[in-house]
Design a protein around this motif. Structure first.
Motif, mmCIF file in Angstrom:
data_model
loop_
_atom_site.group_PDB
_atom_site.id
_atom_site.type_symbol
_atom_site.label_atom_id
_atom_site.label_comp_id
_atom_site.label_asym_id
_atom_site.label_seq_id
_atom_site.Cartn_x
_atom_site.Cartn_y
_atom_site.Cartn_z
ATOM 1 N N UNK A 1 0.835 -1.199 0.000
ATOM 2 C CA UNK A 1 0.000 0.000 0.000
ATOM 3 C C UNK A 1 0.870 1.249 0.000
ATOM 4 N N UNK A 2 0.318 2.289 -0.577
ATOM 5 C CA UNK A 2 1.006 3.573 -0.575
ATOM 6 C C UNK A 2 0.843 4.237 0.784
ATOM 7 N N UNK A 3 1.452 5.415 0.934
ATOM 8 C CA UNK A 3 1.116 6.258 2.063
ATOM 9 C C UNK A 3 -0.345 6.687 1.950
ATOM 10 N N UNK A 4 -0.904 7.168 3.057
ATOM 11 C CA UNK A 4 -2.307 7.567 3.073
ATOM 12 C C UNK A 4 -2.509 8.873 2.296
ATOM 13 N N UNK A 5 -3.601 8.940 1.532
ATOM 14 C CA UNK A 5 -4.017 10.166 0.857
ATOM 15 C C UNK A 5 -5.040 10.872 1.751
ATOM 16 N N UNK A 6 -4.759 12.127 2.104
ATOM 17 C CA UNK A 6 -5.637 12.837 3.024
ATOM 18 C C UNK A 6 -6.530 13.864 2.343
ATOM 19 N N UNK A 7 -6.085 14.430 1.221
ATOM 20 C CA UNK A 7 -6.856 15.491 0.576
ATOM 21 C C UNK A 7 -7.003 15.217 -0.907
ATOM 22 N N UNK A 8 -8.015 15.819 -1.481
ATOM 23 C CA UNK A 8 -8.256 15.686 -2.907
ATOM 24 C C UNK A 8 -7.149 16.372 -3.697
ATOM 25 N N UNK A 9 -6.772 15.784 -4.815
ATOM 26 C CA UNK A 9 -5.796 16.394 -5.700
ATOM 27 C C UNK A 9 -4.357 16.062 -5.400
ATOM 28 N N UNK A 10 -4.098 15.166 -4.428
ATOM 29 C CA UNK A 10 -2.712 14.802 -4.124
ATOM 30 C C UNK A 10 -2.092 14.015 -5.269
ATOM 31 N N UNK A 11 -0.771 14.182 -5.418
ATOM 32 C CA UNK A 11 -0.046 13.426 -6.441
ATOM 33 C C UNK A 11 -0.056 11.944 -6.084
ATOM 34 N N UNK A 12 0.008 11.110 -7.090
ATOM 35 C CA UNK A 12 -0.040 9.664 -6.914
ATOM 36 C C UNK A 12 1.197 9.187 -6.162
ATOM 37 N N UNK A 13 1.002 8.471 -5.050
ATOM 38 C CA UNK A 13 2.103 8.008 -4.221
ATOM 39 C C UNK A 13 2.430 6.537 -4.440
ATOM 40 N N UNK A 14 1.561 5.842 -5.155
ATOM 41 C CA UNK A 14 1.754 4.405 -5.325
ATOM 42 C C UNK A 14 2.746 4.127 -6.442
ATOM 43 N N UNK A 15 3.375 2.929 -6.439
ATOM 44 C CA UNK A 15 4.295 2.586 -7.534
ATOM 45 C C UNK A 15 3.592 2.665 -8.885
ATOM 46 N N UNK A 16 4.288 3.150 -9.877
ATOM 47 C CA UNK A 16 3.700 3.288 -11.199
ATOM 48 C C UNK A 16 4.791 3.087 -12.247
ATOM 49 N N UNK A 17 4.453 2.793 -13.486
ATOM 50 C CA UNK A 17 3.086 2.556 -13.972
ATOM 51 C C UNK A 17 2.585 1.159 -13.621
ATOM 52 N N UNK A 18 1.290 1.045 -13.465
ATOM 53 C CA UNK A 18 0.641 -0.227 -13.185
ATOM 54 C C UNK A 18 -0.615 -0.324 -14.036
ATOM 55 N N UNK A 19 -1.023 -1.557 -14.314
ATOM 56 C CA UNK A 19 -2.234 -1.735 -15.112
ATOM 57 C C UNK A 19 -3.484 -1.504 -14.271
ATOM 58 N N UNK A 20 -3.371 -1.800 -12.971
ATOM 59 C CA UNK A 20 -4.536 -1.670 -12.098
ATOM 60 C C UNK A 20 -4.165 -0.876 -10.858
ATOM 61 N N UNK A 21 -5.185 -0.294 -10.231
ATOM 62 C CA UNK A 21 -5.020 0.391 -8.944
ATOM 63 C C UNK A 21 -6.119 -0.104 -8.016
ATOM 64 N N UNK A 22 -5.746 -0.521 -6.835
ATOM 65 C CA UNK A 22 -6.696 -0.993 -5.832
ATOM 66 C C UNK A 22 -6.753 0.032 -4.712
ATOM 67 N N UNK A 23 -7.933 0.542 -4.413
ATOM 68 C CA UNK A 23 -8.094 1.588 -3.406
ATOM 69 C C UNK A 23 -8.792 1.019 -2.175
#
Length: 308
Positions: free
Chosen positions: A1-23
């Protein structure tokens, strides 16, 4: 898992590029008559800087906590035809110590195995210290060709597991940061990991306590006016209170200081005054450092002298 996203519009913190994203979304409501709900979850995609980038760290095991340790980080980017490339590599770790760059080389495995390859640092690369003790390597122009990078770096670790990370950036696309994933970057090492494991067997939370000078002479002459206490805090994951107390020989607390700390090296200073700001009387004092552990407090004591 990435670090926590607290606000709208934050830059993507998860490893990329990936075909899928699980939230994973955790919802709460302050009103017991109303349930929390999600109206929308939007991910905004942009083409990656490189097609793929993997990295691995060496060594990984039996790291001496608190000691200067040299690591080599291997980074291998691969490109597709339309990738814009990168002009900056940002290195971070979960350690409280900054990262020092020793050397950067680039080239095929056959040359790097022999300690050869193109030397980029010291050389055409620029080195900058970033936020959160990050190390930033700036290239003179965007990189768009595949090669293997061997980055020798020096830092200190204070946790059982210290996570290293690397990001690719491009000044032309400042909002587009690409996280480098752990993986098989080279056959020169067999780690496929970015986590360094320290040897904590028999270690206390308080390590390497040093006090200088041995005698404090707080008379404002600029010589030995203060006591400097340095201490390594090992494996302190969450903020814990670190307390410094100075006792006279009758057991009276002449001075006390407290601050919340995590794992790392800390410097505490005593200027020979009591809690009211008055100079203490000359004599022998006991300096005590205490840290609250999960089960009990751990502490060390040292004898110090005050002379006028």
């Amino acid at each position: 898992w990435s670090e926590t996203y607290f606000t709208s519009g934050e830059a993507f913190k998860s490893p990329s590029p990936r075909q899928y994203a699980l939230a994973e979304v955790r919802l709460k409501s302050s009103d017991p008559s109303r349930a929390a709900s999600i109206r929308a979850l939007n991910l905004h995609f942009a083409p990656p800087l490189v097609d793929e980038a993997v990295a691995e760290l060496w060594p990984l095991r039996q790291i001496e906590p608190g000691a200067d340790e040299e690591f080599t980080l291997y980074i291998h980017p691969t490109f597709s035809e339309n990738n814009p490339g990168f002009d900056r590599i940002v290195l971070r770790s979960s350690s409280a110590a900054p990262i020092e760059i020793v050397e950067v080389r680039a080239g095929p495995e056959s040359l790097l195995r022999l300690g050869a390859g193109q030397v980029l640092w010291p050389g055409p690369l620029q080195f900058e210290g970033g936020e959160e003790k990050a190390a930033e390597l700036v290239f003179p122009e965007p990189v768009r060709r595949e090669t293997l990078y061997a980055i020798r770096l020096r830092t200190r670790v204070f946790l059982g597991n210290t996570q290293f990370s690397a990001q690719l950036l491009n000044a032309t696309f400042p909002a587009r940061a690409q996280q480098i994933s752990a993986g098989n970057a080279t056959e020169l090492v067999t780690s496929q990991s970015l986590v360094a494991v320290a040897d904590l067997n028999g270690r206390r939370l308080l390590e390497e306590v040093n006090i200088t000078p041995p005698v404090c002479t707080p008379n404002d002459d600029g010589i030995n006016d203060q006591l400097h206490l340095t201490v390594d805090l090992v494996n302190v994951l969450e903020p814990r209170p670190l307390r410094l107390r100075l006792y006279d020989l009758s057991g009276h607390i002449a001075f006390e200081h407290r601050e919340d700390t995590r794992a790392g090296q800390y410097l505490l200073i005593w200027d020979g005054t009591d809690d009211a700001g008055n100079r203490v009387v000359p004599g022998i004092y006991i300096a005590e450092l205490l840290i609250a552990g999960d089960a009990r407090e751990q502490g060390v004591r040292r004898v110090v002298s005050v002379v006028y």
